[in-house]
Design an enzyme around this catalytic site. Structure first.
Site, mmCIF file in Angstrom:
data_model
loop_
_atom_site.group_PDB
_atom_site.id
_atom_site.type_symbol
_atom_site.label_atom_id
_atom_site.label_comp_id
_atom_site.label_asym_id
_atom_site.label_seq_id
_atom_site.Cartn_x
_atom_site.Cartn_y
_atom_site.Cartn_z
ATOM 1 N N HIS A 59 31.643 46.359 48.135
ATOM 2 C CA HIS A 59 31.555 44.983 47.633
ATOM 3 C C HIS A 59 30.548 44.169 48.453
ATOM 4 O O HIS A 59 30.941 43.371 49.311
ATOM 5 C CB HIS A 59 32.929 44.313 47.686
ATOM 6 C CG HIS A 59 33.832 44.669 46.552
ATOM 7 N ND1 HIS A 59 33.817 44.008 45.333
ATOM 8 C CD2 HIS A 59 34.765 45.640 46.433
ATOM 9 C CE1 HIS A 59 34.707 44.551 44.524
ATOM 10 N NE2 HIS A 59 35.304 45.544 45.171
ATOM 11 N N GLU B 98 28.956 41.627 47.640
ATOM 12 C CA GLU B 98 29.084 40.175 47.412
ATOM 13 C C GLU B 98 30.025 39.519 48.422
ATOM 14 O O GLU B 98 29.940 38.309 48.635
ATOM 15 C CB GLU B 98 29.524 39.898 45.964
ATOM 16 C CG GLU B 98 31.014 39.963 45.679
ATOM 17 C CD GLU B 98 31.565 41.384 45.593
ATOM 18 O OE1 GLU B 98 30.808 42.356 45.796
ATOM 19 O OE2 GLU B 98 32.781 41.508 45.321
ATOM 20 N N CYS C 184 31.459 48.236 42.591
ATOM 21 C CA CYS C 184 32.822 48.764 42.594
ATOM 22 C C CYS C 184 33.188 49.338 41.222
ATOM 23 O O CYS C 184 32.648 50.360 40.840
ATOM 24 C CB CYS C 184 33.820 47.715 43.085
ATOM 25 S SG CYS C 184 35.366 48.480 43.632
#
Ligand code: MN
Length: 244
Positions: A220, A222, A115
């Site tokens: 994202h 994660e 990001c």
């Protein structure tokens, strides 16, 4: 086998409540740490500093570097004036991360930006950023890039370049990704190429042209990797590259 140590450049925030308001804090969302531990690495948070000797020591300690999300990159970093839709900035964090990226690259260790991380990676090497997706030319940036909720689910599709390092990590070239960004890459830095795009021309990932060791994604992973094996493979591929 010794697990690779992955340095993590933390986010910063000014605490505006609690017992000591107005104080700056370095922090990392647990999902970034978990993404490293879930996929074969050991996370090591590297607090913000402008001490060159400390940065050099950080780079000795780590096998690769992960750049997290957060503030907008300050426009002066890429030679522009602030426009009205610019969000919050932290020039100290920008300067730290640029020094850390360059030192990590000089040591031939991989970098993964997420990001904001892909934006600072691009700015670090001379690329530019649209300060808001609405500043893209008419007809571009028309998809929903700030989904606002349900971060584990994809919001728009991306097409990944076949043969890229990113495609090798993901194991596929078409996937749905989440989207939590109001800025997007504009000019890609010299020495980098776009390796994932959305159907509205937004660049969703770049990597270094020579070796792909410096890589960044606009989404994202994660927040997806615990339920989406493809996103887990992104971290697994990165951690494995750091082991070399
Ligand atoms: Mn997006």
């Amino acid at each position: 086998m010794t697990k690779p140590m992955i340095g993590i450049a933390p986010g910063t925030v000014v605490v505006d409540s609690q017992m000591f308001p107005g104080r700056k804090r370095d922090y990392v969302n647990r999902e970034f740490l978990q993404s490293i531990t879930d996929n074969g690495g050991i996370p090591l948070v590297l607090p913000v500093t402008m001490d060159e000797a400390a940065i050099a020591r950080y780079v000795q300690l780590i096998d690769g570097l992960l750049l997290c999300g957060g503030h907008d990159v300050a426009p002066f970093t890429y030679g522009e004036e602030a426009q009205p839709k610019l969000g919050g900035i932290d020039p100290e964090r920008d300067a730290y991360e640029i020094a850390l990226i360059k030192a990590t690259h000089a040591a031939h260790k991989p970098v993964l930006g997420i990001c904001r991380g892909v934006q600072i990676l691009n700015a670090c090497y001379g690329g530019t950023i649209y300060q808001d997706v609405s500043y893209m030319p008419a007809g571009q940036g028309t998809l929903k890039h700030m989904q606002g909720q349900l971060a584990a689910y994809g919001m728009h599709n991306v097409t990944v370049t076949s043969g890229s390092t990113l495609a090798g990590y993901l194991g596929q070239t078409h996937l749905a990704v989440n989207s939590f960004h109001h800025q997007t890459l504009h000019k890609v830095a010299p020495g980098f190429k776009p390796v994932a795009t959305a159907s509205d021309q937004v660049i969703e990932a770049i990597e270094s042209t020579t070796d792909g060791l410096q890589l960044g994604v606009q989404w994202h992973p994660e927040m997806m990797q615990q339920s989406d094996p493809v996103e887990a493979q992104l971290f697994g591929g990165f951690v494995a590259a750091c082991a070399h």
